[in-house]
Design an enzyme around this catalytic site. Sequence first.
Site, PDB file in Angstrom:
ATOM      1  N   SER A 244       0.814  -1.206   0.000  1.00  0.00           N
ATOM      2  CA  SER A 244       0.000   0.000   0.000  1.00  0.00           C
ATOM      3  C   SER A 244       0.857   1.270   0.000  1.00  0.00           C
ATOM      4  CB  SER A 244      -0.963  -0.052   1.192  1.00  0.00           C
ATOM      5  OG  SER A 244      -1.931   0.941   1.078  1.00  0.00           O
TER       6      SER A 244
ATOM      7  N   ASP B  58      -2.244   6.340  -3.863  1.00  0.00           N
ATOM      8  CA  ASP B  58      -1.102   5.623  -3.299  1.00  0.00           C
ATOM      9  C   ASP B  58      -0.711   4.499  -4.276  1.00  0.00           C
ATOM     10  OD1 ASP B  58      -3.213   3.880  -2.726  1.00  0.00           O
ATOM     11  OD2 ASP B  58      -2.453   3.338  -0.750  1.00  0.00           O
TER      12      ASP B  58
ATOM     13  N   ASP C  95      -1.059   1.365  -4.589  1.00  0.00           N
ATOM     14  CA  ASP C  95      -2.026   0.341  -4.986  1.00  0.00           C
ATOM     15  C   ASP C  95      -3.397   0.935  -5.270  1.00  0.00           C
ATOM     16  OD1 ASP C  95      -2.306   0.804  -2.180  1.00  0.00           O
ATOM     17  OD2 ASP C  95      -3.455  -1.056  -1.987  1.00  0.00           O
TER      18      ASP C  95
ATOM     19  N   ASP D 142      -5.859   2.445  -3.857  1.00  0.00           N
ATOM     20  CA  ASP D 142      -7.124   2.374  -3.109  1.00  0.00           C
ATOM     21  C   ASP D 142      -7.388   3.694  -2.394  1.00  0.00           C
ATOM     22  OD1 ASP D 142      -5.091   1.940  -1.253  1.00  0.00           O
ATOM     23  OD2 ASP D 142      -6.167   0.382  -0.149  1.00  0.00           O
TER      24      ASP D 142
HETATM   25 MG    MG Z   1      -3.273   1.513  -0.411  1.00  0.00          MG
END
Ligand code: MG
Length: 455
Positions: free
Chosen positions: A97, A239, A241, A243
């Site tokens: 993340s 970020d 990834d 999300d």
């Molecule tokens: Mg993330």
Amino acid sequence: MARPMISVAGIRGIVGESLVPEEFLRYILAFATLCEGGPVVVGGDTRLSRHMMRHLAFAGLESAGCEIHDIGLVPTPTVGLMVRELGARGGIAITASHNPAQWNAYKFFGPDGSFLSAAQNRALLDVAASGAFRRAPYRELGRVKSRNDAIARHLEKVFAVVDTAAIAGRKFRVAVDCVNGVGALIMPPLLEGLGCTAEYLYTDTETEFPRNPEPLPENLTELGDLVRSSGADIGFAVDPDADRLAMVDNTGRPIGEERTVVLAALALLDRGERGPLVVNLSTTRAMDDVAERYGVELHRTPIGEAHVVGKMRDIRALCGGEGNGGVIYPRVHSGRDAATGVALVLEAMARGQVRSAELNARIPDYVMVKTKFGVEGQDVAALCRRVADAFAADARIVTDDGVKAVFPDRWVHLRASGTEPVVRVFAEAPSLEAANSLVQRVGEITAAPHESPGS
Ligand code: MG
């Protein structure tokens, strides 16, 4: 050797230190065992250790007979969404993340496409500790199927829940910072599909993150500059990834990721949708204001996406999320999804005929202060009780996760860190001075001499 960090958010560590293959393989084998050799979706972000992590995951899953749907470089929510689309038994996102590049992690999804619940996670840890792993005979070893349609299927679901024609009609100019993560793969087709003209920072998925990858205001100065120089209506940052979503307004000023979920909720309520909202205890109280304005309930849960999603399921929430830029709209996916956040905010701007600074001005301003205090050797539960006692006379006390004192227009929340001998203290108030004064009061209680139990 340093130990990996294990939580409901997965198992993570620093490559070569707390992340070593022989240790992490146990969790893959345990997960494959819990999936009973059924199909598993695997995808992840761009960090350099992704190849090692992927090969390790594949070997473990294959050994248990799991068919692998390899969806490649994708946002974390895309993994969860594809678990449901494909009817898989589970999913694994290979991503740490917002953590810096030396970190990586496995995040596990259940058959419902959400992160494992606390109970499922306990079962995973039990199997990992027992070493009783499923072994497939040689003819039944798992195979890998590569698919490249995951992001397109994710976007289909996003486009289905917004008025794409209304957004495209405004021909928005947008600036985007993808931090060389998987945002580089989903933001261009998303924005193109919404008729936006976009300028990008950091879209090279083969290169390291150019900065601390967490989309905090202090990391978004280049995006602010690009918004100003390109005359953009809004700037988006995700970020690695993709999300979490943070935004910069059309003057180049960071909106603050606390406000992303509030603006997304506002977008839905403003177009006439109704239903309860769910956020965690530390999310901005601007969410209370919005809920009140539209006459809907707001529920607060302990910190962590699994808690928020669990509550949202229980009460069939309209939407929810977390103050870290996490927007959850179950009609797309029951997990934080930056792409959904982008589409909803652009729709709100289109409907209101406003640019981002004007949209942001529609929700009240608060100042949030986040800090931590060392509590080495202290009994944190006793500390929480002392804080609760100190504030109980004039605040409502919530003890679902640490202790939170809630006043009519401000709050302070203290909770133990899962990873360091510190307590994290968040406070929010109409002014910086007022927020600081709440934090200071907690700091004094933390530092004050006190009688230890039994003395
Ligand atoms: Mg993330």
